[in-house]
Design an enzyme around this catalytic site. Structure first.
Site, PDB file in Angstrom:
ATOM      1  N   THR A 182      40.354  11.529  41.218  1.00  0.00           N
ATOM      2  CA  THR A 182      40.355  12.935  41.606  1.00  0.00           C
ATOM      3  C   THR A 182      39.212  13.185  42.583  1.00  0.00           C
ATOM      4  O   THR A 182      38.324  12.345  42.747  1.00  0.00           O
ATOM      5  CB  THR A 182      40.198  13.850  40.384  1.00  0.00           C
ATOM      6  OG1 THR A 182      38.899  13.610  39.779  1.00  0.00           O
ATOM      7  CG2 THR A 182      41.283  13.564  39.348  1.00  0.00           C
ATOM      8  N   LYS A 438      36.185  37.725  39.070  1.00  0.00           N
ATOM      9  CA  LYS A 438      36.272  38.799  38.082  1.00  0.00           C
ATOM     10  C   LYS A 438      35.253  39.873  38.449  1.00  0.00           C
ATOM     11  O   LYS A 438      34.048  39.665  38.346  1.00  0.00           O
ATOM     12  CB  LYS A 438      36.031  38.287  36.669  1.00  0.00           C
ATOM     13  CG  LYS A 438      36.435  39.311  35.610  1.00  0.00           C
ATOM     14  CD  LYS A 438      36.441  38.711  34.223  1.00  0.00           C
ATOM     15  CE  LYS A 438      37.010  39.697  33.206  1.00  0.00           C
ATOM     16  NZ  LYS A 438      37.047  39.133  31.838  1.00  0.00           N
ATOM     17  N   TRP A 443      40.609  41.040  37.511  1.00  0.00           N
ATOM     18  CA  TRP A 443      40.790  39.740  38.149  1.00  0.00           C
ATOM     19  C   TRP A 443      41.266  39.931  39.586  1.00  0.00           C
ATOM     20  O   TRP A 443      42.140  40.736  39.878  1.00  0.00           O
ATOM     21  CB  TRP A 443      41.816  38.900  37.386  1.00  0.00           C
ATOM     22  CG  TRP A 443      41.371  38.497  36.014  1.00  0.00           C
ATOM     23  CD1 TRP A 443      41.795  39.021  34.825  1.00  0.00           C
ATOM     24  CD2 TRP A 443      40.404  37.498  35.688  1.00  0.00           C
ATOM     25  NE1 TRP A 443      41.155  38.408  33.780  1.00  0.00           N
ATOM     26  CE2 TRP A 443      40.289  37.462  34.280  1.00  0.00           C
ATOM     27  CE3 TRP A 443      39.622  36.617  36.440  1.00  0.00           C
ATOM     28  CZ2 TRP A 443      39.445  36.589  33.611  1.00  0.00           C
ATOM     29  CZ3 TRP A 443      38.771  35.742  35.776  1.00  0.00           C
ATOM     30  CH2 TRP A 443      38.689  35.740  34.384  1.00  0.00           C
TER      31      TRP A 443
END
Length: 545
Positions: A182, A438, A443
């Protein structure tokens, strides 16, 4: 239980090599070298070289399960290692040439690579961390821009001097075939160990019409690097069906790619949004210069593609962008944004919204999104939750067993993507869990704001991130790169967003920058933006957003 009466034939990549050699020997493989020259081969020649490379690697002491690393651009010799290492029972491990030497040293040492195949043009990069990978016993150099350095093994001499009659071993389908790491934006990179079975099944999904639709009559050009999540499975899929392959090498600028797309009559290509944004700009400047009439599909993934870009290719140039989503942990394909037949009659704006979504899961991949309590959420197109997936080519754990918290007790992988899922099953990424903003208890999706900003005619790229705010906790800030010769001010961009977003969503600051920092795979690196600009509101008392 009554069992079926079918043969049990292991699903292995060896079958792809043998099939390409026996059925598609004359199908072309074209590679662009660093100096711009095109090198032409075919599956018959490559399959023969794969057998020789297997013999050579065995002669060097590579054994089943050993990792053979590659530090290479996209080209035919890289494909040979892709096929040879798994076919002899070893594991091909792709190293990301865009990473820092410290990261590469960690990854290669963690993988315990036994041999490395490196392009001569990248040998300086290898030398910068080679001393920190004591497990590597052999360095094989592809002489792409000069002879192999002293003390290394010349790839061509190695293959040319090896026996051609290598007998592929009979492998178990769950044996390891490929190791990919990754990007490691939140901690050390993690290894994902693909099996032969997962690669074969994934290739079938890539070839399927509702996948990426790769077929024998295609000419496939993977712009996405072979060191990035197996080039989204395109090399193996192309070999499986005998499609012509065009490898662009290190020249990834728009003119070079467009010239290659036209010259080789490419039908399907794939890359990250930044690649296609540059291509779109070039086509807009000279719309009649290139003949791309054979190009039926431009696959885009890696990060969310702006709807304006998808629409721009379709409306101004008659080119179709196919939006897909996946991760290294998914081998990597998960969803594809094709419009269902039952939805084709919807208004153009709704069809564009579907094409700009992450799409629906390809066959054999299951999806759900969950709340903080771990419970599955409704598919209503509104409720935010973390996307979780499972399937036969989804990782069950990491190589080395790091990151156990990413895997649920009931067998799902937690992607880290915050999404909504609509009643038709279309996924829309709202944000990465680490990037969602946030503000005052509400959100805010940075992805939605970015896509809207990149729909402004003056904006080339935009990245929206959270900055600390004394009153609201966090507020969105936009880093914007303007197109060459274009101009736009903060008030104009805020007004552009206000037409489609609630007032509290509109960024309080627009920072005009020359470039946006990126990860090694081309995604916006918002951690760097937060480090540089995260305290932009520190001196303010905080008013109404």
């Amino acid at each position: 239980m009554l069992e079926g009466r079918m043969m049990h034939v292991p699903l292995t990549l060896t079958h792809f090599v043998e099939r390409a050699r026996s059925l598609f020997g004359r199908s072309e493989i074209v590679s662009r070298l660093p100096d711009g020259r095109l090198e032409r081969s075919d599956y018959g020649a490559v399959a023969g070289r794969v057998a020789r490379l297997c013999s050579a690697l065995r002669g060097l002491g590579v054994r089943p399960g050993d990792r053979v690393a590659t530090l290479c651009w996209n080209h035919a010799r890289h494909l040979e290692v892709y096929l040879a290492a798994p076919a002899m029972g070893a594991v091909v491990h792709t190293l990301n040439l865009r990473l820092h030497p410290d990261e590469l040293a960690y990854i290669a040492a963690h993988a315990e690579d036994k041999a490395v195949v490196v392009d001569r043009s990248l040998y300086k990069l290898w030398s910068a961390f080679a001393a920190r990978v004591p497990s590597v016993r052999h360095v094989v150099v592809v002489p792409d821009d000069g002879p192999a350095p002293e003390g290394t093994i010349d790839y061509e001499a190695l293959v040319g001097g090896a026996a051609a009659d290598f007998d592929f071993p009979r492998l178990e389908e769950n044996a390891a075939a490929m190791l990919c790491y990754t990007s490691g934006t939140t901690g050390n990179p993690k290894g994902v160990l693909y099996s032969h079975r997962s690669c074969v099944l994934h290739s079938m999904a890539v070839c399927a019409r509702d996948g990426l639709g790769v077929g024998n009559d295609d000419t496939v050009m993977p712009v996405v690097p072979m060191f990035h999540a197996a080039a989204w499975g395109l090399p193996y899929a192309a070999v499986a069906c005998g499609a012509k392959v065009v490898f662009p090498g290190p020249r990834l600028d728009p003119p070079s790619l467009l010239e290659l797309l036209e010259r080789e009559r490419v039908t399907l290509t794939a890359g990250v949004p930044t690649i296609w944004l540059g291509i779109l700009q070039a086509l807009d400047r000279e719309p009649k210069r290139y003949d791309l009439s054979r190009l039926r599909s431009m696959v885009v993934g890696g990060s969310a593609a702006p709807a304006a870009m998808i629409d721009g290719f379709r409306e101004r140039h008659g080119l179709e962008v196919l939006h897909a989503w996946g991760m290294t942990e998914l081998n990597p394909l998960g969803t594809v944004a094709r419009v269902k037949g039952t939805l084709q009659g919807r208004p153009a704006a709704e069809l564009l919204e579907l094409r700009a979504s992450q799409g629906v899961p390809v066959p054999l991949v299951e999806q759900r999104h969950t709340g903080d309590d771990g419970r599955a959420l409704p598919w209503d197109g509104k409720t935010f939750g973390e996307l979780e997936v499972r399937g036969p080519w989804v990782a069950a754990s990491y190589f080395g067993d790091e990151g156990k918290d990413r895997f649920t007790s009931d067998g799902w992988f937690k992607t880290g993507d915050v999404v909504t899922i609509d009643p038709e099953g279309y996924v829309r990424i709202v944000d990465r869990s680490k990037d969602v903003i946030k503000s005052g208890g509400e959100w805010i999706s940075s992805v939605a704001l970015e896509n809207a900003l990149m729909g402004h005619p003056a904006v080339l790229e935009a990245a929206v991130f959270a900055a600390n705010h004394p009153r609201w906790g966090e507020r969105p800030v936009a880093a914007v790169v303007l197109k060459e010769g274009a101009s736009a001010g903060e008030a104009e961009l805020a007004s552009h967003l206000a037409a489609g977003f609630a007032k509290y969503c509109v960024p309080d600051r627009f920072l005009f920058v020359k470039e946006i920092p990126r990860t090694s795979t081309g995604k916006f690196l918002k951690t760097k933006l937060r480090e540089r600009y995260g305290d932009v509101f520190a001196a303010e008392g905080g008013g109404e957003p």
